[in-house]
Design a protein around this motif. Sequence first.
Motif, mmCIF file in Angstrom:
data_model
loop_
_atom_site.group_PDB
_atom_site.id
_atom_site.type_symbol
_atom_site.label_atom_id
_atom_site.label_comp_id
_atom_site.label_asym_id
_atom_site.label_seq_id
_atom_site.Cartn_x
_atom_site.Cartn_y
_atom_site.Cartn_z
ATOM 1 N N VAL A 121 64.080 -9.080 22.641
ATOM 2 C CA VAL A 121 63.090 -9.913 23.318
ATOM 3 C C VAL A 121 62.555 -10.957 22.344
ATOM 4 N N ILE A 122 62.602 -12.214 22.743
ATOM 5 C CA ILE A 122 62.124 -13.324 21.915
ATOM 6 C C ILE A 122 60.837 -13.864 22.536
ATOM 7 N N SER A 123 59.724 -13.787 21.800
ATOM 8 C CA SER A 123 58.448 -14.331 22.274
ATOM 9 C C SER A 123 58.380 -15.813 21.940
ATOM 10 N N LEU A 124 57.796 -16.588 22.866
ATOM 11 C CA LEU A 124 57.756 -18.041 22.741
ATOM 12 C C LEU A 124 56.313 -18.525 22.753
ATOM 13 N N SER A 125 55.995 -19.488 21.889
ATOM 14 C CA SER A 125 54.635 -20.046 21.839
ATOM 15 C C SER A 125 54.692 -21.492 21.385
ATOM 16 N N SER A 126 53.562 -22.198 21.586
ATOM 17 C CA SER A 126 53.460 -23.606 21.210
ATOM 18 C C SER A 126 52.039 -23.874 20.750
ATOM 19 N N SER A 152 50.501 -26.653 21.205
ATOM 20 C CA SER A 152 49.932 -27.718 22.034
ATOM 21 C C SER A 152 48.616 -27.252 22.649
ATOM 22 N N THR A 153 47.710 -28.199 22.890
ATOM 23 C CA THR A 153 46.444 -27.880 23.576
ATOM 24 C C THR A 153 46.546 -28.143 25.077
ATOM 25 N N GLY A 154 47.734 -28.574 25.526
ATOM 26 C CA GLY A 154 47.934 -28.784 26.958
ATOM 27 C C GLY A 154 48.329 -27.495 27.650
ATOM 28 N N VAL A 155 48.708 -27.638 28.892
ATOM 29 C CA VAL A 155 49.257 -26.495 29.626
ATOM 30 C C VAL A 155 50.722 -26.383 29.232
ATOM 31 N N ARG A 156 51.084 -25.245 28.628
ATOM 32 C CA ARG A 156 52.433 -25.047 28.110
ATOM 33 C C ARG A 156 53.173 -24.060 28.996
ATOM 34 N N VAL A 157 54.436 -24.321 29.228
ATOM 35 C CA VAL A 157 55.217 -23.424 30.073
ATOM 36 C C VAL A 157 56.625 -23.304 29.509
ATOM 37 N N PHE A 158 57.120 -22.055 29.487
ATOM 38 C CA PHE A 158 58.492 -21.758 29.075
ATOM 39 C C PHE A 158 59.228 -21.152 30.262
ATOM 40 N N SER A 159 60.536 -21.341 30.290
ATOM 41 C CA SER A 159 61.330 -20.752 31.360
ATOM 42 C C SER A 159 62.749 -20.545 30.864
ATOM 43 N N ALA A 166 61.004 -20.369 36.804
ATOM 44 C CA ALA A 166 59.760 -19.600 36.784
ATOM 45 C C ALA A 166 59.229 -19.483 35.358
ATOM 46 N N SER A 167 57.905 -19.527 35.244
ATOM 47 C CA SER A 167 57.267 -19.471 33.930
ATOM 48 C C SER A 167 57.455 -18.095 33.286
ATOM 49 N N ALA A 168 57.694 -18.101 31.991
ATOM 50 C CA ALA A 168 57.853 -16.855 31.239
ATOM 51 C C ALA A 168 57.284 -17.066 29.843
ATOM 52 N N THR A 169 56.929 -15.971 29.186
ATOM 53 C CA THR A 169 56.462 -16.055 27.800
ATOM 54 C C THR A 169 57.489 -15.484 26.834
ATOM 55 N N THR A 170 58.545 -14.889 27.380
ATOM 56 C CA THR A 170 59.618 -14.343 26.551
ATOM 57 C C THR A 170 60.960 -14.615 27.219
ATOM 58 N N VAL A 171 62.006 -14.619 26.392
ATOM 59 C CA VAL A 171 63.383 -14.583 26.875
ATOM 60 C C VAL A 171 64.085 -13.490 26.092
ATOM 61 N N SER A 216 75.222 -10.124 22.760
ATOM 62 C CA SER A 216 75.198 -11.565 22.508
ATOM 63 C C SER A 216 74.230 -11.835 21.359
ATOM 64 N N SER A 217 74.351 -12.990 20.715
ATOM 65 C CA SER A 217 73.452 -13.323 19.609
ATOM 66 C C SER A 217 72.489 -14.443 19.969
ATOM 67 N N THR A 218 72.675 -15.118 21.109
ATOM 68 C CA THR A 218 71.858 -16.286 21.441
ATOM 69 C C THR A 218 71.246 -16.174 22.829
ATOM 70 N N VAL A 219 70.187 -16.958 22.984
ATOM 71 C CA VAL A 219 69.585 -17.144 24.298
ATOM 72 C C VAL A 219 68.975 -18.542 24.320
ATOM 73 N N SER A 220 68.944 -19.160 25.488
ATOM 74 C CA SER A 220 68.383 -20.511 25.631
ATOM 75 C C SER A 220 67.152 -20.478 26.512
ATOM 76 N N PHE A 221 66.303 -21.479 26.357
ATOM 77 C CA PHE A 221 65.111 -21.598 27.188
ATOM 78 C C PHE A 221 64.742 -23.072 27.315
ATOM 79 N N TYR A 222 63.805 -23.337 28.229
ATOM 80 C CA TYR A 222 63.294 -24.692 28.458
ATOM 81 C C TYR A 222 61.786 -24.694 28.264
ATOM 82 N N TYR A 223 61.265 -25.892 27.983
ATOM 83 C CA TYR A 223 59.843 -26.011 27.647
ATOM 84 C C TYR A 223 59.217 -27.154 28.435
ATOM 85 N N GLY A 224 57.973 -26.956 28.855
ATOM 86 C CA GLY A 224 57.198 -28.014 29.500
ATOM 87 C C GLY A 224 55.800 -28.058 28.920
ATOM 88 N N ASP A 225 55.197 -29.254 28.914
ATOM 89 C CA ASP A 225 53.879 -29.422 28.305
ATOM 90 C C ASP A 225 53.169 -30.568 29.016
#
Length: 703
Positions: free
Chosen positions: A312-317, A319-326, A332-337, A343-352
């Motif tokens: 499990v990879i936890s994601l953070s930023s 930024s002082t804005g509204v941050r969203v990972f997916s 859908a919004s998530a805080t982990t991937v 497998s050794s990799t995983v990808s995610f997307y970010y919004g701010d």
Amino acid sequence: MPSSCQCAVTGSRRGIRSLLLASARWAGGGIVVVTLWFTAIVLGAVPAGAYWQASGSGAALATTGTLMAATGVAVPATSHGSVPVSWTASVGTPAPQGYYVTRSTTGTSVPACGSSPTVLISGTSCTDIAVPDGTHTYMVTAVFRSWTAGSAPSGTVTVATASRLAFAVAPSNTTADTVIAPPVRVSLRTSTGTAVAQSGVPVTLALGANPGGGTLAGTLSAFTDAQGIATFANLSIDKAGTGYTLLAASPQLTSATSNPFDIAPRVVASKIGFVSSPVSGTASGTANLGPFTVQRQDSFGNPVSAPAGGTVISLSSNSTGVRVFSGTSNGASATTVTIPAGSSTVSFYYGDTKAGIPTITAAGPGLSGATQTATVTAAAASKVAYTTSPVSGTASGTANLGPFTVQRQDSFGNPVSAPAGGTVISLSSNSTGVRVFSGTSNGASVTTVTIPAGSSTVSFYYGDTKAGIPTITAAGPGLSGATQTATVTAAAASKVAYTTSPVSGTASGTANLGPFTVQRQDSFGNPVSAPAGGTVISLSSNSTGVRVFSGTSNGASVTSVTIPAGSSTVSFYYGDTKAGIPTITTAGPGLSGATQTATITAAAPKRLIFGQQPTDAPKGVIIAPAITALVVDDFGNQTVSTAQVTISKTSNQGSVGGNVIENAINGVATFNISISGPSQQYTLELTSPGLTASPLSNPFRIS
């Protein structure tokens, strides 16, 4: 008298059941009447007949019916040991007493559902238990007394009963703490090895041979699906070893052991690393930037596959804005991937929603984290927003409140510069006072200001003559507007003003009209509270009657009232004995006064008075001008009464000619009379029921 009867019934081989009842009675004249009741029930479709002989006289009744077979015998296409059987009940007369069921297999029939020709089923369904494997059909027989009617056979049901387990997909070689892939699958089998498609059977896995002393992890219990297969998708073993086996077990089924398989040692991961380049994009409320890809690595940066269960990879930023990972673009919004097992990799997307260059951090348990920046730019301008706090000040005819600053922004509040030519911002207020805007403090009045090209903001000032909390709206073309309130307080007190409407009422000797309310105000009409000690308001009226003021209705007479400290208003009442429209004046020290009229009408009719007094006249000639009687209230105000008024002379001599009784019109009765009598002075008097008689008229002479 004796009697005799001979009876016979014939019918089909399938059966006729008959019932004969007889009774005898004397019919007189030595004749015995024998009455026979005979019922013949014919079972099956073949007709039945009956005959009888009897001496004497008699009568007989016979009825017939058909015992019908059950219909619609139904069974499932497949089953696992117990077979539910259902059918549609027989119809017609007679109704069956019950049913029994038989099962046929390759031409051999046996009783089913615990029924028999003597043990009947009263309903229209049953369950045949402990049915052997094979293909079967069922028949239902209806029974009435000694007769039966068999149904058509049901469709076939194939019974396959699981007796043992088998590995459909055996475990394969893998690495310690890594999910065994493909997933292990266990199937149900008959004793002959045929697969059994039966869902809901519990299957449990455990280690058989355990050469490495490992622990089997994952979901170790599963239920079979509709094909009779239990799937185990996340199994792993934490210790390396050669020749592991798995043991599959289920209650009442023979267990199965898998083929041997090997678990290899695992490589140790120590960190997370980004393997994608920094990205950029516009502000967004969804994860639209990416993909970002992170990798599980050893200390040298080599990829290391995730163990069973994944990482499990936890994601953070920051930024002082509204941050969203997916895990997916705009998903859908998530805080982990999770890096999947193997497998050794995983990808995610970010919004701010905040424009800037935020730092994104990815971290995993027991692993050092990694960071990467993203560039977030403002989205397209969509609104105008205030960037200054609400302001307050006194009422004014010029723009003295401010500055107010508005900004051109995207939907997330990021500033967006105006294009060439700037952006015109229109200004408005919901105040009911006189409103004024200006680009500078107390400057020339405007209705718009312009955000210059290349800038995102512009400022303005506001003025308002109305105390309150007006809402000020700023809007631009193609942009949603913004609102902000201002607090406008009253200026210095300069006048007294009435806040109540003119009143009306009847003449009175006490203050019964009101209340009249006056207010201490600034020059714009805003209320201003009185200082400590209050403000004394003097009261006066231009009426020529008796005038009276009071602080309460019909209260004690006063000439002034006081606005209490902290309040802006005071009320009073007014009374006046003179009908009319007097002007009432209020004034306070250092304040301009205020006037208001009141309408005073006559009170109730009370008495009579002469309006036009009689004048000297010749004997027998109509007195001119005509004499008038006035119906007045207690204060002498003429009323609108229509009372009947009588005029009479006080002298016994002479006589009055003309109409001496008149109805008043609007309080006035007019008399055209003459007097015949001696030449002398006379006086007249006015009377009316319920009214006080008038005083005697002025003396006049008749000659």
